[in-house]
Design a protein around this motif. Structure first.
Motif, PDB file in Angstrom:
ATOM      1  N   VAL A  22       1.131  -1.096  -0.412  1.00 21.52           N
ATOM      2  CA  VAL A  22       0.260  -0.394  -0.172  1.00 21.52           C
ATOM      3  C   VAL A  22       0.930   0.981  -0.308  1.00 21.52           C
ATOM      4  CG1 VAL A  22       0.091   0.072   2.121  1.00 21.52           C
ATOM      5  CG2 VAL A  22      -1.839   1.775   1.346  1.00 21.52           C
ATOM      6  N   LEU A  23       0.298   2.618  -0.248  1.00 22.76           N
ATOM      7  CA  LEU A  23       1.144   3.838  -0.480  1.00 22.76           C
ATOM      8  C   LEU A  23       0.622   4.817   0.286  1.00 22.76           C
ATOM      9  CD1 LEU A  23       0.893   4.470  -4.612  1.00 22.76           C
ATOM     10  CD2 LEU A  23       2.873   3.088  -2.383  1.00 22.76           C
ATOM     11  N   GLY A  24       0.870   5.054   1.295  1.00 26.20           N
ATOM     12  CA  GLY A  24       0.896   6.022   2.249  1.00 26.20           C
ATOM     13  C   GLY A  24       1.947   7.759   2.345  1.00 26.20           C
ATOM     14  N   TYR A  25       1.719   8.035   3.367  1.00 27.90           N
ATOM     15  CA  TYR A  25       2.809   9.127   3.686  1.00 27.90           C
ATOM     16  C   TYR A  25       2.908   9.207   4.652  1.00 27.90           C
ATOM     17  CZ  TYR A  25       0.271  11.812   0.173  1.00 27.90           C
ATOM     18  OH  TYR A  25      -0.054  11.960  -1.426  1.00 27.90           O
ATOM     19  N   ASP A  26       4.247   8.917   5.031  1.00 29.05           N
ATOM     20  CA  ASP A  26       5.592   9.037   5.873  1.00 29.05           C
ATOM     21  C   ASP A  26       5.705   9.997   6.938  1.00 29.05           C
ATOM     22  OD1 ASP A  26       6.729   7.573   7.907  1.00 29.05           O
ATOM     23  OD2 ASP A  26       8.418   7.864   6.555  1.00 29.05           O
ATOM     24  N   LEU A  27       4.350  10.474   8.071  1.00 31.96           N
ATOM     25  CA  LEU A  27       4.825  11.028   8.987  1.00 31.96           C
ATOM     26  C   LEU A  27       5.833  11.103   9.909  1.00 31.96           C
ATOM     27  CD1 LEU A  27       1.262  11.933   8.937  1.00 31.96           C
ATOM     28  CD2 LEU A  27       2.694  12.850   7.131  1.00 31.96           C
ATOM     29  N   TYR A  28       5.785  10.101  10.427  1.00 28.29           N
ATOM     30  CA  TYR A  28       6.975   9.502  11.204  1.00 28.29           C
ATOM     31  C   TYR A  28       8.513  10.081  10.833  1.00 28.29           C
ATOM     32  CZ  TYR A  28       9.696   6.315  13.995  1.00 28.29           C
ATOM     33  OH  TYR A  28      10.994   6.262  15.051  1.00 28.29           O
ATOM     34  N   GLY A  29       9.235   9.657   9.373  1.00 30.03           N
ATOM     35  CA  GLY A  29      10.018  10.272   8.922  1.00 30.03           C
ATOM     36  C   GLY A  29      10.199  11.392   8.305  1.00 30.03           C
ATOM     37  N   ALA A  30       9.017  12.295   7.938  1.00 31.03           N
ATOM     38  CA  ALA A  30       8.904  13.630   7.316  1.00 31.03           C
ATOM     39  C   ALA A  30       9.702  14.589   8.444  1.00 31.03           C
ATOM     40  CB  ALA A  30       7.152  13.937   6.637  1.00 31.03           C
ATOM     41  N   ASN A  31       9.900  15.598   7.420  1.00 28.84           N
ATOM     42  CA  ASN A  31      10.656  16.744   8.327  1.00 28.84           C
ATOM     43  C   ASN A  31       9.356  17.808   7.695  1.00 28.84           C
ATOM     44  OD1 ASN A  31      11.894  18.980   9.395  1.00 28.84           O
ATOM     45  ND2 ASN A  31      13.710  18.986   8.251  1.00 28.84           N
ATOM     46  N   GLY A  53       0.044  21.102  20.735  1.00 30.67           N
ATOM     47  CA  GLY A  53      -0.306  19.633  20.930  1.00 30.67           C
ATOM     48  C   GLY A  53      -1.612  18.629  20.182  1.00 30.67           C
ATOM     49  N   LEU A  54      -1.431  18.551  18.187  1.00 36.51           N
ATOM     50  CA  LEU A  54      -1.828  17.820  17.733  1.00 36.51           C
ATOM     51  C   LEU A  54      -1.095  16.928  17.738  1.00 36.51           C
ATOM     52  CD1 LEU A  54      -4.028  16.927  15.744  1.00 36.51           C
ATOM     53  CD2 LEU A  54      -2.240  18.389  13.603  1.00 36.51           C
ATOM     54  N   VAL A  55      -1.376  15.792  17.513  1.00 38.02           N
ATOM     55  CA  VAL A  55      -0.499  14.463  17.479  1.00 38.02           C
ATOM     56  C   VAL A  55      -0.556  13.708  15.930  1.00 38.02           C
ATOM     57  CG1 VAL A  55       0.101  12.298  18.658  1.00 38.02           C
ATOM     58  CG2 VAL A  55      -1.347  13.825  20.361  1.00 38.02           C
ATOM     59  N   LEU A  56       0.377  14.186  15.577  1.00 31.72           N
ATOM     60  CA  LEU A  56      -0.130  13.152  14.160  1.00 31.72           C
ATOM     61  C   LEU A  56       0.685  11.241  14.403  1.00 31.72           C
ATOM     62  CD1 LEU A  56       2.616  15.958  12.620  1.00 31.72           C
ATOM     63  CD2 LEU A  56       0.381  15.920  12.955  1.00 31.72           C
ATOM     64  N   PRO A  57      -0.032  11.174  13.350  1.00 33.84           N
ATOM     65  CA  PRO A  57      -0.440   9.530  13.191  1.00 33.84           C
ATOM     66  C   PRO A  57       1.321   9.518  12.304  1.00 33.84           C
ATOM     67  CG  PRO A  57      -1.887  10.195  11.368  1.00 33.84           C
ATOM     68  CD  PRO A  57      -1.169  11.539  12.546  1.00 33.84           C
ATOM     69  N   GLU A  58       1.466   8.393  12.377  1.00 31.68           N
ATOM     70  CA  GLU A  58       2.737   7.841  12.355  1.00 31.68           C
ATOM     71  C   GLU A  58       3.007   8.082  10.444  1.00 31.68           C
ATOM     72  OE1 GLU A  58       3.535   4.299  15.161  1.00 31.68           O
ATOM     73  OE2 GLU A  58       4.965   5.401  15.792  1.00 31.68           O
ATOM     74  N   ALA A  59       1.734   7.229  10.212  1.00 28.06           N
ATOM     75  CA  ALA A  59       1.652   7.600   8.855  1.00 28.06           C
ATOM     76  C   ALA A  59      -0.515   7.733   8.729  1.00 28.06           C
ATOM     77  CB  ALA A  59       2.342   5.674   7.764  1.00 28.06           C
ATOM     78  N   ILE A  60      -0.222   7.948   7.052  1.00 28.59           N
ATOM     79  CA  ILE A  60      -1.629   8.361   6.436  1.00 28.59           C
ATOM     80  C   ILE A  60      -1.507   7.124   5.438  1.00 28.59           C
ATOM     81  CG2 ILE A  60      -3.421   9.407   5.659  1.00 28.59           C
ATOM     82  CD1 ILE A  60      -2.793  11.229   7.807  1.00 28.59           C
TER      83      ILE A  60
END
Length: 506
Positions: free
Chosen positions: A369-378, A389-396
């Motif tokens: 599956v293709l998704g956005y890597d918010l864990y490693g994104a700057n 205080g917004l908690v981002l998910p690790e990936a979408i």
């Protein structure tokens, strides 16, 4: 009883024709139709031959004194034009019906059969048919004459731009323009950096094209004009008009962080949302609550914003486990199921991600599956910083990936194809830019295969180079998406054979 009552049979009175003596129904002229027509010809004095001016380049006809009307052979517009040319004649009679009589398309002749009525002897109404032959004389219209004299001469230009790093939107717009024949009046189309330029010989054609763009994409436009020449004796001014049209940088599958004002106006949507569809409205989906909202053109440009991440930044993941946590939702014809997924980046198995996704209906263990890597994104986004205080998910996750299965069919032709505009390509970028365009076009074709909703408004044609023996391989048992053959249109073209005759081929 009523059934036993005597009913006098009614007989229709007849008289004898005063000329030939046959029995007939009485009429004011006291003559049969045959004798009446031999005595009176209601088409006498009406024109049977008319000469019309035809422009062979743009297929239009001259409506005197200076109006050119575009019409195809045997069309409603052409029939109306032909009848109007007889306007003075038809004041003497009453037109009942008009229809074409088939003629050879290259004969320069158009035949129209007219049925007219007129009051004749003693108030009798006679109906008669006759044929009018229109002879076409080829004569180029003013705009085609100027274009033949100088192909670079234009009056209005439309500069279409989108400030993104890919051309997927323009590939889609090209197909919409072809289907609706929106650029039929364009004398030249030129590919530019981040857009396309359309040149027209008439300002009204450019205005109509800008209106079309506003109906199929979220655009904003402005226009300007430049004085070319001025005749002080007749007080005539010649201008060149330029229309600048900008398309919203929001594209399908983009990840967006909504500005606080926009999120509030949409009922506290998001703030992290996915763009699922772009027409003249932008469709936004919250992947965590499955709430869907529509943002129209005015709303977007009032608080314009950019994407947080685009489709070129998608990362491939392997799916290890899927647990469905909600029933199936149907939003605007699209199905979604909330599920908890265990995934890992294909390039790095060192960390597992436990995330929630809206793709539970199509994903299963072992898929990619293709998704956005918010864990490693700057991420350096102004709108994102406004949410403290917004908690981002690790990936979408965005969509299922079929790249591994496509490797088996790489190089094989598709059973369908698309048409393209007659466009001058931008060769100043060199070979690298050409390879980039080919890659982006291939991604666009894959999107059409994977998304039936995306190809709903487009015209796909059968590929004559596709061998029928290969049709079995379209569905070899795997779930690789493809375009059903019943959606394809026959591509009909005119070709000249060696004997000089024209034939229709598919």
């Amino acid at each position: 009883m009523a059934s036993d009552m005597f009913v006098v049979p009614q007989t229709r009175g007849t008289v004898l024709c005063c000329k030939c003596g046959i029995s007939m129904a009485p009429n004011p002229a006291n003559m049969c139709v045959t004798c009446l027509r031999s005595e009176v010809d209601i088409t006498e004095g009406l024109r049977k031959h008319v000469t019309i001016m035809h422009c062979p380049d743009c297929d239009s006809y001259l409506q005197p004194p200076r109006t050119w009307i575009k019409a195809q052979l045997e069309s409603k517009e052409l029939l109306t034009f032909c009848v109007k040319r007889l306007e003075t004649d038809l004041k003497k009679v009453r037109l009942v019906n008009a229809e074409f009589i088939w003629t050879e398309p290259h004969s320069k002749r158009i035949k129209v059969k007219l049925k007219v009525q007129k009051e004749v002897l003693n108030g009798a109404i006679l109906e008669q048919s006759y044929v009018v032959e229109y002879v076409q004389q080829d004569n180029m219209c003013d705009s085609c004459t100027r274009f033949q004299a100088n192909p670079d001469q234009w009056v209005a230009s439309v500069q279409l731009r989108q400030r993104v790093s890919h051309r997927r939107t323009f590939f889609y717009l090209e197909q919409l323009i072809l289907k609706h024949d929106a650029a039929a009046h364009a004398i030249k189309i030129k590919q530019m950096d981040q857009g396309i330029d359309f040149f027209f010989a008439n300002r009204s054609h450019a205005v109509k094209f800008v209106e079309f763009l506003g109906k199929v994409a979220p655009t904003k436009s402005r226009h300007d004009k430049q004085l070319v020449s001025h005749d002080p004796k007749s007080n005539n001014y010649n201008y060149k008009y330029t229309f600048s049209v900008e398309i919203s940088p929001i594209c399908r599958e983009d990840l967006i962080c909504l500005p606080p004002k926009v999120a509030t106006s949409l009922g506290n949507l998001g703030p992290l949302v996915i763009c699922t569809k772009v027409t003249n409205n932008i469709t936004l989906l919250d992947p965590f609550t499955l709430r869907q909202c529509f943002l129209d053109t005015d709303q977007y440009w009032r608080h314009s914003f950019k994407s947080l991440l685009g489709s070129r930044q998608l990362v491939e993941y392997d799916v290890f486990n899927i647990e469905v946590v909600s029933p199936e939702y149907n939003l605007g014809g699209s199905k979604y199921v909330m599920a908890d997924a265990e995934v890992a980046r294909v390039s790095d198995y060192g960390k597992l991600f436990y995330i929630r996704t809206h793709l539970g209906h199509i994903l299963k263990p072992g898929d990619r599956v293709l998704g956005y890597d918010l864990y490693g994104a700057n991420s350096n986004d102004i709108e994102l910083d406004k949410y403290r205080g917004l908690v981002l998910p690790e990936a979408i996750l965005i969509k299922k990936s079929y790249e591994e299965k496509r490797q088996k069919k790489r190089g094989k032709p598709r059973p369908w194809k698309l048409k393209s505009l007659d466009m001058e390509l931008d060769e100043s970028k060199g070979r690298a830019n050409e390879q980039k365009l080919d890659t982006e076009y291939e991604e666009f074709l894959r999107d059409l295969e994977e998304n039936p909703e995306l190809r709903f408004n487009l015209s796909l044609y059968r590929n004559k180079d596709y061998q029928p023996s290969e049709m079995v391989s379209v569905s070899d048992g795997d779930d690789l998406p493809s375009v059903p053959l019943e959606e394809l249109l026959a591509d009909l073209e005119l070709s000249e054979q060696e004997d000089g005759e024209d034939s229709m081929r598919e």
